[in-house]
Design a protein around this motif. Sequence first.
Motif, mmCIF file in Angstrom:
data_model
loop_
_atom_site.group_PDB
_atom_site.id
_atom_site.type_symbol
_atom_site.label_atom_id
_atom_site.label_comp_id
_atom_site.label_asym_id
_atom_site.label_seq_id
_atom_site.Cartn_x
_atom_site.Cartn_y
_atom_site.Cartn_z
ATOM 1 N N MET A 1 0.809 -1.187 0.000
ATOM 2 C CA MET A 1 0.000 0.000 0.000
ATOM 3 C C MET A 1 0.861 1.264 0.000
ATOM 4 O O MET A 1 0.370 2.356 0.134
ATOM 5 N N ALA A 2 2.147 1.111 -0.141
ATOM 6 C CA ALA A 2 3.043 2.255 -0.100
ATOM 7 C C ALA A 2 2.879 3.091 -1.362
ATOM 8 O O ALA A 2 3.385 2.751 -2.415
ATOM 9 N N GLU A 3 2.134 4.197 -1.224
ATOM 10 C CA GLU A 3 1.992 5.114 -2.339
ATOM 11 C C GLU A 3 2.037 6.533 -1.808
ATOM 12 O O GLU A 3 1.722 6.803 -0.657
ATOM 13 N N ASP A 4 2.442 7.450 -2.689
ATOM 14 C CA ASP A 4 2.574 8.847 -2.294
ATOM 15 C C ASP A 4 1.206 9.450 -2.004
ATOM 16 O O ASP A 4 0.201 9.040 -2.563
ATOM 17 N N LEU A 5 1.206 10.449 -1.129
ATOM 18 C CA LEU A 5 -0.029 11.110 -0.708
ATOM 19 C C LEU A 5 -0.152 12.440 -1.441
ATOM 20 O O LEU A 5 0.646 13.355 -1.237
ATOM 21 N N THR B 1 -2.099 18.536 -3.157
ATOM 22 C CA THR B 1 -2.580 19.410 -4.234
ATOM 23 C C THR B 1 -1.826 19.021 -5.499
ATOM 24 O O THR B 1 -0.996 18.103 -5.482
ATOM 25 N N ASP B 2 -2.084 19.723 -6.590
ATOM 26 C CA ASP B 2 -1.345 19.450 -7.829
ATOM 27 C C ASP B 2 0.134 19.740 -7.660
ATOM 28 O O ASP B 2 0.973 19.107 -8.292
ATOM 29 N N ARG B 3 0.433 20.689 -6.802
ATOM 30 C CA ARG B 3 1.812 21.120 -6.606
ATOM 31 C C ARG B 3 2.536 20.360 -5.490
ATOM 32 O O ARG B 3 3.761 20.289 -5.480
ATOM 33 N N VAL B 4 1.782 19.821 -4.545
ATOM 34 C CA VAL B 4 2.383 19.175 -3.369
ATOM 35 C C VAL B 4 1.973 17.708 -3.302
ATOM 36 O O VAL B 4 0.787 17.388 -3.202
ATOM 37 N N VAL B 5 2.979 16.830 -3.370
ATOM 38 C CA VAL B 5 2.773 15.386 -3.216
ATOM 39 C C VAL B 5 3.788 14.904 -2.190
ATOM 40 O O VAL B 5 4.996 15.110 -2.352
ATOM 41 N N ILE B 6 3.302 14.271 -1.128
ATOM 42 C CA ILE B 6 4.194 13.797 -0.073
ATOM 43 C C ILE B 6 4.610 12.364 -0.390
ATOM 44 O O ILE B 6 3.754 11.478 -0.502
ATOM 45 N N PRO B 7 5.908 12.124 -0.530
ATOM 46 C CA PRO B 7 6.357 10.750 -0.782
ATOM 47 C C PRO B 7 6.098 9.863 0.436
ATOM 48 O O PRO B 7 6.139 10.328 1.581
ATOM 49 N N ASP B 8 5.811 8.623 0.188
ATOM 50 C CA ASP B 8 5.510 7.673 1.261
ATOM 51 C C ASP B 8 6.677 7.546 2.245
ATOM 52 O O ASP B 8 6.464 7.251 3.413
ATOM 53 N N SER B 9 7.897 7.797 1.772
ATOM 54 C CA SER B 9 9.072 7.668 2.641
ATOM 55 C C SER B 9 9.093 8.720 3.751
ATOM 56 O O SER B 9 9.775 8.540 4.758
ATOM 57 N N GLU B 10 8.347 9.820 3.585
ATOM 58 C CA GLU B 10 8.310 10.868 4.608
ATOM 59 C C GLU B 10 7.205 10.649 5.644
ATOM 60 O O GLU B 10 7.105 11.402 6.598
ATOM 61 N N LEU B 11 6.370 9.647 5.442
ATOM 62 C CA LEU B 11 5.285 9.348 6.378
ATOM 63 C C LEU B 11 5.694 8.182 7.267
ATOM 64 O O LEU B 11 6.259 7.199 6.801
ATOM 65 N N ARG B 12 5.390 8.314 8.570
ATOM 66 C CA ARG B 12 5.675 7.221 9.511
ATOM 67 C C ARG B 12 4.364 6.746 10.119
ATOM 68 O O ARG B 12 3.546 7.548 10.575
ATOM 69 N N GLU B 13 4.185 5.436 10.126
ATOM 70 C CA GLU B 13 2.970 4.855 10.705
ATOM 71 C C GLU B 13 3.349 4.025 11.922
ATOM 72 O O GLU B 13 4.345 3.310 11.914
ATOM 73 N N ARG C 1 10.974 19.407 8.304
ATOM 74 C CA ARG C 1 12.101 18.885 7.533
ATOM 75 C C ARG C 1 11.701 18.284 6.188
ATOM 76 O O ARG C 1 12.537 17.720 5.495
ATOM 77 N N SER C 2 10.458 18.412 5.819
ATOM 78 C CA SER C 2 9.967 17.800 4.590
ATOM 79 C C SER C 2 10.494 18.516 3.347
ATOM 80 O O SER C 2 10.584 19.741 3.311
ATOM 81 N N GLN C 3 10.834 17.732 2.330
ATOM 82 C CA GLN C 3 11.276 18.281 1.051
ATOM 83 C C GLN C 3 10.102 18.436 0.091
ATOM 84 O O GLN C 3 10.231 19.041 -0.968
ATOM 85 N N ALA C 4 8.941 17.887 0.450
ATOM 86 C CA ALA C 4 7.787 17.882 -0.442
ATOM 87 C C ALA C 4 7.082 19.233 -0.495
ATOM 88 O O ALA C 4 6.461 19.566 -1.497
ATOM 89 N N ILE C 5 7.170 19.992 0.578
ATOM 90 C CA ILE C 5 6.491 21.290 0.635
ATOM 91 C C ILE C 5 7.489 22.384 0.275
ATOM 92 O O ILE C 5 8.545 22.484 0.903
ATOM 93 N N PRO C 6 7.166 23.221 -0.722
ATOM 94 C CA PRO C 6 8.066 24.333 -1.078
ATOM 95 C C PRO C 6 8.258 25.280 0.107
ATOM 96 O O PRO C 6 7.386 25.430 0.958
#
Length: 141
Positions: free
Chosen positions: A1-5, A8-20, A48-53
């Motif tokens: 189920m590892a998929e990016d979140l 918005t069109d501009r912001v996609v959070i990679p699954d590697s940055e999410l901790r469950e 520390r996220s690289q996904a958000i500008p």
Amino acid sequence: MAEDLKITDRVVIPDSELRERFSRSSGPGGQGVNTSDSRVELSYDVERSQAIPDELRDRVLERLGHRLTGGVLTIAASEHRAQLANREAARERLAALLREALAPPPPPRRPTKMSKGAKQRRLQAKKHRSAIKQLRRGSHD
């Protein structure tokens, strides 16, 4: 189920940055309530996220500052019996929260004056209402 979140069109959070993290839920579960780890805690390090500008990160940190612990946003979901359903619920809640925080601020309000006609109608309505209430009063002589 590892998929990016996708936020918005501009912001996609990679699954590697999410901790469950999974734990036992206190919610519904029947016989399996004390044996299955169905509660989900989803953590996302906003600071520390690289996904958000960078220009949007400051807005998110300001708007979600009260929910962050050391720059980390944590969402807990335990409303479903199944762990997979709780994972989906937590991801959806995180996406909605970030989408709201990323939204641009509303345009500034331009103060306007009440028109003379509106002011007169308001005062006339108040006088009319006062007259109605005055008629309800009986003479207490």
